[in-house]
Design a protein around this motif. Structure first.
Motif, PDB file in Angstrom:
ATOM      1  N   ALA A   1      41.186  -8.962  43.087  1.00 19.96           N
ATOM      2  CA  ALA A   1      42.040  -9.889  43.837  1.00 19.96           C
ATOM      3  C   ALA A   1      42.039 -11.259  43.171  1.00 19.96           C
ATOM      4  O   ALA A   1      43.085 -11.916  43.068  1.00 19.96           O
ATOM      5  CB  ALA A   1      41.562  -9.993  45.286  1.00 19.96           C
ATOM      6  N   VAL A   2      40.868 -11.690  42.696  1.00 18.23           N
ATOM      7  CA  VAL A   2      40.783 -12.957  41.963  1.00 18.23           C
ATOM      8  C   VAL A   2      41.538 -12.845  40.651  1.00 18.23           C
ATOM      9  O   VAL A   2      42.250 -13.765  40.235  1.00 18.23           O
ATOM     10  CB  VAL A   2      39.313 -13.346  41.715  1.00 18.23           C
ATOM     11  N   LEU A   3      41.395 -11.701  39.982  1.00 14.73           N
ATOM     12  CA  LEU A   3      42.107 -11.473  38.719  1.00 14.73           C
ATOM     13  C   LEU A   3      43.617 -11.610  38.932  1.00 14.73           C
ATOM     14  O   LEU A   3      44.305 -12.302  38.164  1.00 14.73           O
ATOM     15  CB  LEU A   3      41.754 -10.089  38.189  1.00 14.73           C
ATOM     16  N   GLU A   4      44.135 -10.957  39.966  1.00 14.86           N
ATOM     17  CA  GLU A   4      45.576 -10.993  40.201  1.00 14.86           C
ATOM     18  C   GLU A   4      46.038 -12.391  40.578  1.00 14.86           C
ATOM     19  O   GLU A   4      47.092 -12.854  40.106  1.00 14.86           O
ATOM     20  CB  GLU A   4      45.938  -9.965  41.271  1.00 14.86           C
ATOM     21  N   ASP A   5      45.275 -13.089  41.413  1.00 13.57           N
ATOM     22  CA  ASP A   5      45.617 -14.475  41.735  1.00 13.57           C
ATOM     23  C   ASP A   5      45.552 -15.353  40.482  1.00 13.57           C
ATOM     24  O   ASP A   5      46.368 -16.263  40.295  1.00 13.57           O
ATOM     25  CB  ASP A   5      44.658 -15.036  42.792  1.00 13.57           C
ATOM     26  N   GLY A   6      44.569 -15.060  39.637  1.00 21.22           N
ATOM     27  CA  GLY A   6      44.417 -15.840  38.418  1.00 21.22           C
ATOM     28  C   GLY A   6      45.592 -15.663  37.478  1.00 21.22           C
ATOM     29  O   GLY A   6      46.096 -16.639  36.906  1.00 21.22           O
ATOM     30  N   LEU A   7      46.037 -14.433  37.296  1.00 22.97           N
ATOM     31  CA  LEU A   7      47.193 -14.218  36.433  1.00 22.97           C
ATOM     32  C   LEU A   7      48.422 -14.940  36.984  1.00 22.97           C
ATOM     33  O   LEU A   7      49.191 -15.539  36.217  1.00 22.97           O
ATOM     34  CB  LEU A   7      47.471 -12.725  36.284  1.00 22.97           C
ATOM     35  N   ALA A   8      48.603 -14.893  38.292  1.00 21.36           N
ATOM     36  CA  ALA A   8      49.749 -15.580  38.892  1.00 21.36           C
ATOM     37  C   ALA A   8      49.688 -17.088  38.638  1.00 21.36           C
ATOM     38  O   ALA A   8      50.721 -17.728  38.416  1.00 21.36           O
ATOM     39  CB  ALA A   8      49.796 -15.300  40.396  1.00 21.36           C
ATOM     40  N   ALA A   9      48.470 -17.643  38.652  1.00 22.55           N
ATOM     41  CA  ALA A   9      48.315 -19.081  38.425  1.00 22.55           C
ATOM     42  C   ALA A   9      48.443 -19.446  36.949  1.00 22.55           C
ATOM     43  O   ALA A   9      48.833 -20.570  36.614  1.00 22.55           O
ATOM     44  CB  ALA A   9      46.963 -19.545  38.958  1.00 22.55           C
ATOM     45  N   LEU A  10      48.127 -18.508  36.063  1.00 17.31           N
ATOM     46  CA  LEU A  10      48.028 -18.825  34.637  1.00 17.31           C
ATOM     47  C   LEU A  10      49.272 -18.478  33.833  1.00 17.31           C
ATOM     48  O   LEU A  10      49.481 -19.039  32.755  1.00 17.31           O
ATOM     49  CB  LEU A  10      46.816 -18.100  34.040  1.00 17.31           C
ATOM     50  N   VAL A  11      50.092 -17.570  34.333  1.00 17.18           N
ATOM     51  CA  VAL A  11      51.330 -17.253  33.630  1.00 17.18           C
ATOM     52  C   VAL A  11      52.201 -18.511  33.591  1.00 17.18           C
ATOM     53  O   VAL A  11      52.429 -19.154  34.609  1.00 17.18           O
ATOM     54  CB  VAL A  11      52.057 -16.092  34.322  1.00 17.18           C
ATOM     55  N   GLY A  12      52.630 -18.862  32.404  1.00 16.69           N
ATOM     56  CA  GLY A  12      53.383 -20.092  32.219  1.00 16.69           C
ATOM     57  C   GLY A  12      52.527 -21.269  31.820  1.00 16.69           C
ATOM     58  O   GLY A  12      53.035 -22.281  31.351  1.00 16.69           O
ATOM     59  N   VAL A  13      51.204 -21.123  32.008  1.00 13.58           N
ATOM     60  CA  VAL A  13      50.251 -22.156  31.610  1.00 13.58           C
ATOM     61  C   VAL A  13      49.549 -21.755  30.319  1.00 13.58           C
ATOM     62  O   VAL A  13      49.260 -22.592  29.459  1.00 13.58           O
ATOM     63  CB  VAL A  13      49.210 -22.382  32.732  1.00 13.58           C
ATOM     64  N   CYS A  14      49.264 -20.457  30.179  1.00 16.83           N
ATOM     65  CA  CYS A  14      48.523 -19.903  29.051  1.00 16.83           C
ATOM     66  C   CYS A  14      49.339 -18.766  28.440  1.00 16.83           C
ATOM     67  O   CYS A  14      50.046 -18.053  29.163  1.00 16.83           O
ATOM     68  CB  CYS A  14      47.167 -19.389  29.539  1.00 16.83           C
ATOM     69  N   ASP A  15      49.228 -18.595  27.104  1.00 14.28           N
ATOM     70  CA  ASP A  15      49.982 -17.519  26.468  1.00 14.28           C
ATOM     71  C   ASP A  15      49.105 -16.524  25.706  1.00 14.28           C
ATOM     72  O   ASP A  15      49.621 -15.605  25.080  1.00 14.28           O
ATOM     73  CB  ASP A  15      51.060 -18.074  25.533  1.00 14.28           C
ATOM     74  N   HIS A  16      47.772 -16.683  25.768  1.00 10.59           N
ATOM     75  CA  HIS A  16      46.856 -15.732  25.127  1.00 10.59           C
ATOM     76  C   HIS A  16      45.983 -15.091  26.202  1.00 10.59           C
ATOM     77  O   HIS A  16      45.170 -15.770  26.845  1.00 10.59           O
ATOM     78  CB  HIS A  16      45.964 -16.441  24.101  1.00 10.59           C
TER      79      HIS A  16
ATOM     80  N   MET B   1      49.625  -6.827  22.248  1.00  7.58           N
ATOM     81  CA  MET B   1      51.019  -6.593  22.594  1.00  7.58           C
ATOM     82  C   MET B   1      51.718  -7.931  22.784  1.00  7.58           C
ATOM     83  O   MET B   1      51.160  -8.864  23.360  1.00  7.58           O
ATOM     84  CB  MET B   1      51.113  -5.786  23.888  1.00  7.58           C
ATOM     85  N   ARG B   2      52.927  -8.000  22.303  1.00  5.32           N
ATOM     86  CA  ARG B   2      53.733  -9.190  22.531  1.00  5.32           C
ATOM     87  C   ARG B   2      54.654  -8.930  23.712  1.00  5.32           C
ATOM     88  O   ARG B   2      55.430  -7.972  23.711  1.00  5.32           O
ATOM     89  CB  ARG B   2      54.551  -9.533  21.295  1.00  5.32           C
ATOM     90  N   LEU B   3      54.535  -9.779  24.712  1.00  9.30           N
ATOM     91  CA  LEU B   3      55.371  -9.714  25.897  1.00  9.30           C
ATOM     92  C   LEU B   3      56.218 -10.979  25.953  1.00  9.30           C
ATOM     93  O   LEU B   3      55.981 -11.945  25.221  1.00  9.30           O
ATOM     94  CB  LEU B   3      54.500  -9.583  27.145  1.00  9.30           C
ATOM     95  N   THR B   4      57.207 -10.974  26.835  1.00  6.22           N
ATOM     96  CA  THR B   4      58.116 -12.111  26.910  1.00  6.22           C
ATOM     97  C   THR B   4      58.106 -12.707  28.311  1.00  6.22           C
ATOM     98  O   THR B   4      58.315 -12.005  29.304  1.00  6.22           O
ATOM     99  CB  THR B   4      59.552 -11.694  26.537  1.00  6.22           C
ATOM    100  N   HIS B   5      57.861 -14.005  28.379  1.00  2.45           N
ATOM    101  CA  HIS B   5      57.922 -14.754  29.625  1.00  2.45           C
ATOM    102  C   HIS B   5      59.392 -14.940  30.006  1.00  2.45           C
ATOM    103  O   HIS B   5      60.270 -14.940  29.132  1.00  2.45           O
ATOM    104  CB  HIS B   5      57.236 -16.115  29.416  1.00  2.45           C
ATOM    105  N   PRO B   6      59.692 -15.088  31.296  1.00  2.00           N
ATOM    106  CA  PRO B   6      61.092 -15.319  31.686  1.00  2.00           C
ATOM    107  C   PRO B   6      61.756 -16.504  30.980  1.00  2.00           C
ATOM    108  O   PRO B   6      62.977 -16.532  30.836  1.00  2.00           O
ATOM    109  CB  PRO B   6      60.989 -15.559  33.199  1.00  2.00           C
ATOM    110  N   ASN B   7      60.951 -17.464  30.529  1.00  3.28           N
ATOM    111  CA  ASN B   7      61.541 -18.610  29.824  1.00  3.28           C
ATOM    112  C   ASN B   7      61.806 -18.320  28.345  1.00  3.28           C
ATOM    113  O   ASN B   7      62.251 -19.199  27.602  1.00  3.28           O
ATOM    114  CB  ASN B   7      60.663 -19.856  29.968  1.00  3.28           C
ATOM    115  N   GLY B   8      61.513 -17.094  27.919  1.00  2.00           N
ATOM    116  CA  GLY B   8      61.779 -16.701  26.544  1.00  2.00           C
ATOM    117  C   GLY B   8      60.605 -16.837  25.603  1.00  2.00           C
ATOM    118  O   GLY B   8      60.671 -16.369  24.455  1.00  2.00           O
ATOM    119  N   SER B   9      59.513 -17.458  26.040  1.00  2.00           N
ATOM    120  CA  SER B   9      58.348 -17.629  25.175  1.00  2.00           C
ATOM    121  C   SER B   9      57.553 -16.330  25.077  1.00  2.00           C
ATOM    122  O   SER B   9      57.651 -15.446  25.929  1.00  2.00           O
ATOM    123  CB  SER B   9      57.453 -18.751  25.694  1.00  2.00           C
ATOM    124  N   THR B  10      56.754 -16.225  24.015  1.00  2.00           N
ATOM    125  CA  THR B  10      55.949 -15.028  23.784  1.00  2.00           C
ATOM    126  C   THR B  10      54.594 -15.152  24.466  1.00  2.00           C
ATOM    127  O   THR B  10      53.941 -16.197  24.390  1.00  2.00           O
ATOM    128  CB  THR B  10      55.745 -14.800  22.282  1.00  2.00           C
TER     129      THR B  10
END
Length: 370
Positions: free
Chosen positions: A311-326, A1-10
């Protein structure tokens, strides 16, 4: 699925097809119809992302035949499927009755591993949809930790140099991501940084598997901060959850139901005890809490009183969104779950995968990625 980051990136979200056993081209096409299309329909999306796993013989055949690559691209496209990432960790026979340590062979001291990874890069070059910036391939973290010595490290570093050269010859931007895993030469973030010192970080980086990170008892935010400070890109994230248990004695009989013969389930205690497989841990007196390398379905609770490391998964996504796109959901253990939790047919497996992807999509949406 292609999602969109708030900065407009995929941002790309996929599920990994290493949960399926097909190891030839015909079988791979069959699994698209048996599983991927039903998953797409259940999610109600026009295009579903797949993290394809191609066994080495299939990868070699595709790499050698542009007509076959074009056919695979068409077969995926007409089904509303696409891929930007490949899972290059298992080489082949990932669904043999016993896999265990075999999954780490050939390792990065063996030219077969280099050839396989470059085959995957050639394939992915032609599978990437138009307009996509780059593709990614995850791979094992050098080797299992034993046997290991300086000459093997030197050989692995030489292979990485050849890998970077080969990736540079691809017509598209393809990056390879080393995936730290318990028990391997590279088990944690500090070891990943040391292992990739001097590597071409335009083409080689890290795959953060959130279940593996949990088993290492690492903070996702600290791990991402270390990688960023070292200039090592997070090329790919595997959205996964490990089993977790507070009191191993109380949970012994329930844990034993997850001690199955196919895969290794490395177990780590917060106090530092380390076991290469769950049966070994169950014979010990190491106090809890433990985390077990058993990729548990993201959206459902395991057999009580066990928990998962969401809990680690959710913290990880919060840390990685904007850093990783795959981002790739990689629950390859559906068919070795305890019988009460195991899918009974193709439809129930597709439903489980769809529910995991919906869970991951919801977590990303809560972070502004939708």
């Amino acid at each position: 699925m292609r999602l969109t980051h708030p900065n407009g990136s995929t941002v790309h979200l996929a599920y990994c097809t290493n949960v399926h056993a097909a190891e030839d081209f015909a079988g791979m096409l069959s699994q698209l119809d048996r599983f991927a299309v039903p998953v797409r329909d259940l999610l109600g999306v026009d295009v579903l992302g797949l993290g394809l796993w191609l066994a080495a013989p299939v990868a070699a055949a595709l790499a050698a035949d542009p007509v076959l690559r074009s056919r695979l691209y068409r077969e995926m496209t007409v089904r509303g499927l696409e891929t930007v990432t490949l899972n290059g960790f298992p080489y082949q026979a990932f669904h043999a009755p016993v896999v265990k340590h075999d999954v780490y062979h050939p390792d990065w001291t063996d030219r077969r591993r280099l050839d396989y990874t470059l085959d995957l890069a050639r394939v992915l070059t032609d599978l990437l949809p138009a307009g996509i910036i780059r593709g990614s391939i995850s791979t094992l973290p050098f080797a299992w930790r034993e046997p290991w010595h300086p000459s093997r490290l030197s050989a692995a570093h030489s292979m990485l140099k050849e890998l970077a050269t080969g990736l540079g010859e691809c017509d598209r931007d393809i990056r390879v991501a080393m995936e730290p895993e318990p028990g391997c030469v590279v088990e944690n973030t500090d070891q990943a940084i040391a292992a990739l010192a001097g590597a071409d970080t335009d083409r080689i980086g890290v795959c953060v598997d959130l279940a593996h990170l949990a088993c290492a008892w690492e903070s996702p935010r600290d791990a991402v901060a270390k990688l960023t400070a070292a200039g090592i890109p997070v090329v790919k994230t595997q959205v996964s959850a490990a089993l977790e248990v507070t009191d191993p004695k109380v949970s012994h009989d329930t844990l034993a139901q997850y001690a199955e013969p196919r895969f290794l389930h490395q177990t780590r205690s917060r106090g530092g005890a380390a076991f290469d497989d769950l049966p070994e841990a169950l014979e010990s007196t190491a106090p809890g809490p433990w985390r077990i390398h058993f990729h548990a379905p993201l959206h459902q609770k395991p057999l009580p009183p066990l928990q998962t490391s969401t809990a680690v998964l959710e913290d990880g996504l919060a840390a990685l969104v904007g850093v990783c796109d795959h981002f790739e959901v990689e629950t390859y253990t559906w068919n070795v779950l305890p019988p009460a939790a195991r899918p009974v047919d193709d439809a129930s497996l597709a439903a489980g995968i769809a529910a995991e992807l919906a869970y991951a999509r919801d977590q990303l949406a809560a972070l502004g990625v939708s």
